[in-house]
Every structure is written in structure tokens, then in C-alpha cells.
Design a protein around this motif. Sequence first.
Motif, mmCIF file in Angstrom:
data_model
loop_
_atom_site.group_PDB
_atom_site.id
_atom_site.type_symbol
_atom_site.label_atom_id
_atom_site.label_comp_id
_atom_site.label_asym_id
_atom_site.label_seq_id
_atom_site.Cartn_x
_atom_site.Cartn_y
_atom_site.Cartn_z
ATOM 1 N N LYS A 113 -28.694 10.099 -11.919
ATOM 2 C CA LYS A 113 -28.841 9.406 -10.498
ATOM 3 C C LYS A 113 -30.238 9.806 -10.293
ATOM 4 C CE LYS A 113 -24.175 9.502 -8.747
ATOM 5 N NZ LYS A 113 -23.374 10.063 -7.627
ATOM 6 N N ALA A 114 -30.837 11.071 -10.546
ATOM 7 C CA ALA A 114 -32.154 11.517 -10.163
ATOM 8 C C ALA A 114 -33.305 10.767 -10.927
ATOM 9 C CB ALA A 114 -32.355 13.137 -10.291
ATOM 10 N N VAL A 115 -32.795 10.402 -12.258
ATOM 11 C CA VAL A 115 -33.908 9.741 -13.080
ATOM 12 C C VAL A 115 -33.835 7.975 -12.667
ATOM 13 C CG1 VAL A 115 -34.075 8.850 -15.346
ATOM 14 C CG2 VAL A 115 -33.550 11.008 -15.231
ATOM 15 N N LEU A 116 -32.758 7.604 -12.057
ATOM 16 C CA LEU A 116 -32.757 6.346 -11.372
ATOM 17 C C LEU A 116 -33.477 6.186 -10.126
ATOM 18 C CD1 LEU A 116 -29.106 4.704 -11.768
ATOM 19 C CD2 LEU A 116 -31.190 4.162 -13.207
ATOM 20 N N ASN A 136 -17.121 5.279 -26.949
ATOM 21 C CA ASN A 136 -17.804 6.272 -26.201
ATOM 22 C C ASN A 136 -17.511 6.059 -24.559
ATOM 23 O OD1 ASN A 136 -19.280 8.401 -25.150
ATOM 24 N ND2 ASN A 136 -21.153 8.024 -25.939
ATOM 25 N N THR A 137 -16.102 6.112 -24.309
ATOM 26 C CA THR A 137 -16.002 6.181 -22.866
ATOM 27 C C THR A 137 -16.547 7.084 -21.929
ATOM 28 O OG1 THR A 137 -13.926 7.127 -23.328
ATOM 29 C CG2 THR A 137 -13.846 4.816 -23.277
ATOM 30 N N PRO A 138 -16.560 8.320 -22.384
ATOM 31 C CA PRO A 138 -17.361 9.352 -21.426
ATOM 32 C C PRO A 138 -18.749 8.925 -20.971
ATOM 33 C CG PRO A 138 -16.253 10.523 -23.322
ATOM 34 C CD PRO A 138 -16.158 9.015 -23.536
ATOM 35 N N SER A 139 -19.593 8.489 -21.835
ATOM 36 C CA SER A 139 -20.856 7.942 -21.338
ATOM 37 C C SER A 139 -20.752 6.745 -20.335
ATOM 38 C CB SER A 139 -21.762 7.607 -22.478
ATOM 39 O OG SER A 139 -22.150 8.977 -23.021
ATOM 40 N N GLU A 140 -19.849 5.849 -21.001
ATOM 41 C CA GLU A 140 -19.578 4.714 -20.189
ATOM 42 C C GLU A 140 -19.060 4.938 -18.811
ATOM 43 O OE1 GLU A 140 -17.453 0.125 -20.340
ATOM 44 O OE2 GLU A 140 -17.120 1.494 -22.018
ATOM 45 N N ARG A 141 -18.386 5.884 -18.346
ATOM 46 C CA ARG A 141 -17.714 6.535 -17.197
ATOM 47 C C ARG A 141 -19.288 7.016 -16.505
ATOM 48 N NH1 ARG A 141 -13.310 7.904 -19.905
ATOM 49 N NH2 ARG A 141 -13.947 10.445 -20.053
ATOM 50 N N VAL A 142 -20.040 7.459 -17.088
ATOM 51 C CA VAL A 142 -21.275 8.121 -16.373
ATOM 52 C C VAL A 142 -22.202 6.708 -15.886
ATOM 53 C CG1 VAL A 142 -23.657 9.165 -16.379
ATOM 54 C CG2 VAL A 142 -21.571 10.247 -17.585
ATOM 55 N N MET A 143 -22.180 5.663 -16.836
ATOM 56 C CA MET A 143 -22.878 4.491 -16.376
ATOM 57 C C MET A 143 -22.219 4.089 -15.054
ATOM 58 S SD MET A 143 -23.245 2.663 -20.201
ATOM 59 C CE MET A 143 -23.671 3.733 -21.543
ATOM 60 N N ARG A 145 -20.601 5.539 -12.849
ATOM 61 C CA ARG A 145 -20.490 6.372 -11.557
ATOM 62 C C ARG A 145 -21.968 6.380 -11.053
ATOM 63 N NH1 ARG A 145 -19.022 10.579 -15.109
ATOM 64 N NH2 ARG A 145 -16.815 10.641 -15.112
ATOM 65 N N ILE A 146 -23.199 5.946 -11.871
ATOM 66 C CA ILE A 146 -24.293 5.774 -11.395
ATOM 67 C C ILE A 146 -24.810 4.652 -10.934
ATOM 68 C CG2 ILE A 146 -25.323 7.873 -12.883
ATOM 69 C CD1 ILE A 146 -26.566 5.943 -14.670
ATOM 70 N N GLY A 147 -23.833 3.579 -10.933
ATOM 71 C CA GLY A 147 -24.097 2.394 -10.164
ATOM 72 C C GLY A 147 -24.274 1.222 -11.018
ATOM 73 N N MET A 148 -24.154 1.432 -12.357
ATOM 74 C CA MET A 148 -24.764 0.411 -13.342
ATOM 75 C C MET A 148 -23.578 -0.591 -13.501
ATOM 76 S SD MET A 148 -26.934 2.557 -16.191
ATOM 77 C CE MET A 148 -27.995 1.273 -16.734
ATOM 78 N N GLU A 172 -26.449 -2.478 -16.928
ATOM 79 C CA GLU A 172 -27.787 -2.414 -16.355
ATOM 80 C C GLU A 172 -27.840 -2.270 -14.967
ATOM 81 O OE1 GLU A 172 -28.377 -7.179 -15.406
ATOM 82 O OE2 GLU A 172 -29.077 -6.518 -17.406
ATOM 83 N N ILE A 173 -28.959 -1.950 -14.097
ATOM 84 C CA ILE A 173 -28.941 -1.772 -12.737
ATOM 85 C C ILE A 173 -30.300 -2.219 -12.371
ATOM 86 C CG2 ILE A 173 -29.613 0.582 -12.899
ATOM 87 C CD1 ILE A 173 -28.062 0.930 -10.454
ATOM 88 N N HIS A 174 -30.418 -3.145 -11.351
ATOM 89 C CA HIS A 174 -31.785 -3.653 -10.795
ATOM 90 C C HIS A 174 -32.151 -2.596 -9.666
ATOM 91 C CE1 HIS A 174 -31.901 -7.279 -13.593
ATOM 92 N NE2 HIS A 174 -30.583 -7.028 -13.304
ATOM 93 N N ARG A 175 -33.249 -2.602 -9.424
ATOM 94 C CA ARG A 175 -34.056 -1.942 -8.486
ATOM 95 C C ARG A 175 -33.327 -2.356 -6.774
ATOM 96 N NH1 ARG A 175 -39.857 -2.691 -6.613
ATOM 97 N NH2 ARG A 175 -40.172 -2.828 -8.862
ATOM 98 N N SER A 176 -33.177 -3.731 -6.982
ATOM 99 C CA SER A 176 -32.897 -4.399 -5.548
ATOM 100 C C SER A 176 -31.253 -3.881 -5.439
ATOM 101 C CB SER A 176 -32.722 -5.669 -5.727
ATOM 102 O OG SER A 176 -32.179 -6.256 -6.818
#
Length: 184
Positions: A113-116, A136-143, A145-148, A172-176
Motif C-alpha cells: 500500500k505504501a509503495v502504491l 499463488n493464492t496468498p499473493s493474489e489475496r494481497v493484490m 487487499r491493496i485495491g487491484m 492492475e490498478i490505475h492512479r485514478s
Amino acid sequence: MKNIQTPRLILRQWQDSDTAPFIQMCADDDVMRYFLKKLNAAEATAFMQHMRDAIETRGWGLYAVELKATGEFIGFIGLHIHPPEFEIADAPEIGWRLLPQYWHQGYATEGAKAVLKHAFRNLRLDKIISFTACLNTPSERVMQRIGMDKVRKFDHPLVPDDHPLHRHVLYEIHRSDFVHHTFC
């Protein structure tokens, strides 16, 4: 490069003291489960130098992560640019890899989240992607959680067709879109 800080983490440039725990992480069966192979010491050291050089050159990249409370190295979180021939990667990729003793404590999500926030607010990037093997469902869950948002599944061009890790998922996630999330 200015460090990125969260309540519990410091994301920073790589230091020589990170070498031994990074080599350990790259050789760990659990950590490397969703990659084609573990890295030996020479490969891990070269990868670490590549990450260090990218930060030195661009001012951002895959940052070493340490715990604020103890100063311990726990892994990396940050942004990576793939070569242009890797067509799926049309934007910087956010990624993370932590030593197993630091899993399931929210560190990947907190750091990502801080990196985004840094990527969209300070670097003014328009889009960030992330992808991983479908297994790799653990990494997908992080994606998630961070709004992707999930875009699609694809066959990774560098993974053999008959390999269990061949099928990947792209987010993916866009700035907007990022500015609308409550964690900003």
C-alpha cells in the motif's frame, strides 16, 4: 532515494548486511514455491545487486524491507520494470517476497500500500500491474487487499506449457482508481 515508511516497516536501499538473509530467502523451498527454481548464492547476490542498481539509477525499485522495531531485514517490496518483449508488462509491476517467519502478519499488504501511494502520488505513475501463478493464492489475496482489479489470466511465456506454474493471473490498478480507496 528517500526511505518509504509505514507504521511497522522501512522500505529502503539495499545494504551489504541484507546479503546473507536474502540468499537464505532465495534458497527457501516455501518462499520459492511459485517460481521455476530457487536461486543459488551467486544468483541471489546478482539479483540483489540488480535491485540495488535499479534504485540507484531510477530512484525507485524493489526495496529492501526492515522492521522498524528491530532493524531486521524481512524481504523486499517494490516496483519492477520488465523488458519490452514481455508484452503483458505494459506498466511497472508491484511485487513482494518475504522470509516465511514474517508471513501472515500483514507486512506485504502494509508495504505494498505504501509503495502504491508513493508510485501514484510522488512518481506520478499512471498504472501499476501485478501478476503471479494462478496457484499463488496468498499473493493474489494481497493484490486484492491493496485495491487491484483482476484483468485476466494468461500463459506466462517464460514458463513451459506443461509446468503447473504456466497459467498466471494479471491484476492492475490505475492512479485514478487508487485515489478512491480509503487507505490513501
